[in-house]
Design a protein around this motif. Structure first.
Motif, PDB file in Angstrom:
ATOM      1  N   PRO A 183       0.454  -1.467   0.149  1.00 61.31           N
ATOM      2  CA  PRO A 183       0.048  -0.276   0.285  1.00 61.31           C
ATOM      3  C   PRO A 183       0.517   0.758  -0.230  1.00 61.31           C
ATOM      4  O   PRO A 183       2.251   1.110   0.284  1.00 61.31           O
ATOM      5  N   HIS A 184       0.412   2.855  -0.452  1.00 54.67           N
ATOM      6  CA  HIS A 184       0.916   3.547  -0.337  1.00 54.67           C
ATOM      7  C   HIS A 184       1.911   4.083   0.997  1.00 54.67           C
ATOM      8  O   HIS A 184       2.869   4.098   0.949  1.00 54.67           O
ATOM      9  N   ARG A 185       0.782   3.890   1.832  1.00 61.86           N
ATOM     10  CA  ARG A 185       2.034   3.812   3.083  1.00 61.86           C
ATOM     11  C   ARG A 185       3.049   3.234   3.331  1.00 61.86           C
ATOM     12  O   ARG A 185       4.060   3.649   3.931  1.00 61.86           O
ATOM     13  N   THR A 186       3.296   2.204   3.536  1.00 63.03           N
ATOM     14  CA  THR A 186       4.290   1.428   3.557  1.00 63.03           C
ATOM     15  C   THR A 186       5.406   1.779   1.893  1.00 63.03           C
ATOM     16  O   THR A 186       6.126   1.422   2.315  1.00 63.03           O
ATOM     17  N   ALA A 187       4.753   1.979   1.338  1.00 67.32           N
ATOM     18  CA  ALA A 187       6.136   2.328  -0.204  1.00 67.32           C
ATOM     19  C   ALA A 187       6.008   3.295   0.463  1.00 67.32           C
ATOM     20  O   ALA A 187       8.117   3.443   0.374  1.00 67.32           O
ATOM     21  N   LEU A 188       6.017   4.386   1.508  1.00 65.77           N
ATOM     22  CA  LEU A 188       6.502   5.645   1.156  1.00 65.77           C
ATOM     23  C   LEU A 188       7.348   4.833   2.443  1.00 65.77           C
ATOM     24  O   LEU A 188       8.487   6.113   2.415  1.00 65.77           O
ATOM     25  N   GLU A 189       7.331   4.900   3.500  1.00 65.03           N
ATOM     26  CA  GLU A 189       7.849   3.947   4.719  1.00 65.03           C
ATOM     27  C   GLU A 189       9.650   3.479   3.816  1.00 65.03           C
ATOM     28  O   GLU A 189      10.790   3.355   4.110  1.00 65.03           O
ATOM     29  N   ILE A 190       9.083   2.817   3.283  1.00 63.27           N
ATOM     30  CA  ILE A 190      10.302   2.136   2.423  1.00 63.27           C
ATOM     31  C   ILE A 190      11.020   2.717   1.584  1.00 63.27           C
ATOM     32  O   ILE A 190      12.500   3.156   1.496  1.00 63.27           O
ATOM     33  N   ALA A 191      10.462   3.850   0.655  1.00 62.18           N
ATOM     34  CA  ALA A 191      11.331   4.772   0.071  1.00 62.18           C
ATOM     35  C   ALA A 191      12.222   5.639   1.293  1.00 62.18           C
ATOM     36  O   ALA A 191      13.091   5.203   0.379  1.00 62.18           O
ATOM     37  N   VAL A 192      11.828   5.488   2.277  1.00 60.76           N
ATOM     38  CA  VAL A 192      12.244   6.858   3.486  1.00 60.76           C
ATOM     39  C   VAL A 192      13.209   5.569   3.592  1.00 60.76           C
ATOM     40  O   VAL A 192      15.048   6.461   3.885  1.00 60.76           O
ATOM     41  N   LEU A 193      13.539   3.900   4.183  1.00 61.02           N
ATOM     42  CA  LEU A 193      14.612   3.643   4.127  1.00 61.02           C
ATOM     43  C   LEU A 193      15.823   3.148   4.084  1.00 61.02           C
ATOM     44  O   LEU A 193      16.606   3.260   4.455  1.00 61.02           O
ATOM     45  N   MET A 194      15.066   2.796   2.889  1.00 57.17           N
ATOM     46  CA  MET A 194      16.135   3.011   1.741  1.00 57.17           C
ATOM     47  C   MET A 194      17.047   3.728   1.725  1.00 57.17           C
ATOM     48  O   MET A 194      18.354   3.376   0.627  1.00 57.17           O
ATOM     49  N   ASN A 195      16.933   5.229   1.854  1.00 61.32           N
ATOM     50  CA  ASN A 195      18.474   6.088   1.717  1.00 61.32           C
ATOM     51  C   ASN A 195      18.971   5.991   2.885  1.00 61.32           C
ATOM     52  O   ASN A 195      19.391   6.932   2.022  1.00 61.32           O
ATOM     53  N   ALA A 196      19.010   5.003   3.541  1.00 65.80           N
ATOM     54  CA  ALA A 196      19.582   4.775   4.798  1.00 65.80           C
ATOM     55  C   ALA A 196      20.987   4.643   4.348  1.00 65.80           C
ATOM     56  O   ALA A 196      21.118   3.632   4.145  1.00 65.80           O
ATOM     57  N   ARG A 197      22.097   5.464   4.243  1.00 61.64           N
ATOM     58  CA  ARG A 197      23.228   4.496   3.289  1.00 61.64           C
ATOM     59  C   ARG A 197      23.997   4.609   4.049  1.00 61.64           C
ATOM     60  O   ARG A 197      24.929   3.541   5.125  1.00 61.64           O
ATOM     61  N   GLY A 198      24.906   5.247   5.582  1.00 60.97           N
ATOM     62  CA  GLY A 198      25.955   5.123   6.298  1.00 60.97           C
ATOM     63  C   GLY A 198      27.020   5.138   5.611  1.00 60.97           C
ATOM     64  O   GLY A 198      27.723   5.301   4.739  1.00 60.97           O
TER      65      GLY A 198
END
Length: 428
Positions: free
Chosen positions: A350-365
């Motif tokens: 769903p849209h809200r889960t996809a938004l969370e995933i989009a944010v999390l995948m940007n964590a490079r560290g």
């Protein structure tokens, strides 16, 4: 590989440095909490600033006395061991039957968070080449340069994401499981592409072939661990002597991870594979030993961030233009965020889960920083470009917490799961 102290005095020196490192990490976590950032961001920032700050204030001579090369190598070994143990526990949670990520959705998320960022990296490489600045472009062969830059924008940091998920109680959430499982896949592919870029830069494919062989060995070791743990003898040991079982399991995980690293692959992937290989299920005999491993690893993970950060910016970098910084950050965010969201949606999330995933995948560290070090050491990347990519890694990782918080406040984030790692020794 693991480096051990050669004398009692050296062991005491390492212990003192480790105490200081953990205190710095504690201060970084406290500062991050005050700024409403994930605590791991404070640890990374302190790690990156510790080396240059001490070197600038005390000078090279005093710095080498406080932290001589042999002591730093031992500290890195201790930190790496903690990271391996922590990742075993994190990956084991992905193997739980009730919480394992959907493979189809995981495949789409991995593809979405890998291929668009690779394309964004190609665009960044074109921007650098078109700019004509030799100090930024360097003299590496064009295929090696383009591939390495593409890899740097495709990286997602498994350790950092795992800590963010633990801090926010998202380890068992749908977004957390999918993002972390996709990050493990991307880490494996990214490391292979990194080795290919280094090989193209040197004119030899030996390193790439070696990494492929190491990946095969890691998979074989994980299958062996899974078969061995399913025997009646192993089950009795884990039930009757859980502490002994935890020590043996930790020794196996370290042996596999560091052995595969010696063959040419990052230790992160084999550690995750061992964690996935441990039989899972509520109330099983393996849960208590795994919790013990996670506690031990979680206590030492800050040392990984700090010790690695010390070596990243401990020497001067050339000046870098604001245009290059802006292009790097914008392309990195667009590639990872857009690709992660698209992959999640194609995977039926769903849209809200996809938004969370989009944010999390940007964590490079610091996984990003490890790749940058490899590219810089091989002469494929230049100092100004490494600085721009380091800033990008910090910006995108630091943005993860606030963006997740924004989603939560806007009511687009589903209810978070209880802090899954709180019972496994997490300080939060």
């Amino acid at each position: 590989m693991i480096t051990l102290p050669h004398s009692l005095a050296q062991a005491a020196h390492v212990a003192a440095v480790l105490v200081v490192v953990l205190l710095l990490a504690l201060a970084g976590r406290a500062a991050a909490r005050r700024l409403r950032q994930p605590e791991v961001i404070g640890e990374i920032t302190v790690g990156l600033l510790a080396g240059p700050t001490v070197l600038h204030l005390l000078g090279p001579g005093t710095f080498d006395v406080l932290l001589p090369g042999p002591v730093l190598e031992i500290l890195k070994s201790v930190a790496k061991a903690g990271l391996v143990l922590f990742l075993v526990g994190i990956a084991h949670r992905l193997a739980l039957p009730a919480s394992g990520p959907d493979r189809r959705a995981g495949g789409w998320v991995a593809a979405g968070a890998l291929f668009p960022p690779l394309l964004a990296g190609v665009l960044l490489a074109w921007y650098v080449v078109a700019g004509g600045d030799a100090a930024v472009r360097g003299d590496a062969p064009l295929p090696a340069f383009v591939l390495m830059v593409a890899v740097t924008l495709s990286i997602t940091a498994v350790p950092v994401m795992a800590r963010i998920l633990a801090d926010r109680g998202m380890s068992t959430s749908a977004a957390g499981r999918l993002a972390l499982s996709a990050a493990v896949v991307i880490d494996a592919v990214g490391w292979l592409l990194c080795m290919l870029a280094v090989s193209l830069g040197s004119g030899s494919f030996a390193g790439f072939v070696r990494s492929l062989s190491a990946l095969a060995v890691a998979g074989l070791c994980a299958l062996t661990v899974r078969y061995a743990l399913r025997t009646p003898a192993a089950h009795r040991l884990f039930v009757q002597r859980p502490r002994t079982a935890a020590v043996l399991l930790g020794a196996v995980a370290l042996t596999v991870a560091l052995g595969v690293e010696h063959l040419g692959m990052t230790a992160i992937l084999p550690a995750a594979l061992v964690g996935l290989a441990i039989p899972a299920g509520a109330g099983t005999a393996w849960e208590r030993p795994v919790r013990t491993l996670t506690r031990a690893g979680n206590a030492l993970v800050p040392a990984f961030f700090v010790s690695t950060g010390i070596t990243v910016l401990a020497h001067g970098f050339a000046r870098v233009s604001w245009g290059l910084l802006a292009a790097t950050v914008l392309l990195a965010c667009a590639g990872k965020g857009g690709g992660g969201y698209l992959g999640a949606r194609l995977g039926g999330r769903p849209h809200r889960t996809a938004l969370e995933i989009a944010v999390l995948m940007n964590a490079r560290g610091l996984t990003e920083l490890i790749v940058l070090q490899a590219g810089l050491a091989a002469g494929v990347l230049t100092a100004p470009l490494v600085l721009a990519l380091t800033v990008m890694a910090l910006v995108t990782t630091a943005a993860t917490g606030p963006l997740l918080g924004l989603l939560h406040r806007a009511g687009t984030e589903p209810a978070l799961a209880p802090k899954a790692l709180a019972t496994e020794g997490s300080p939060r």
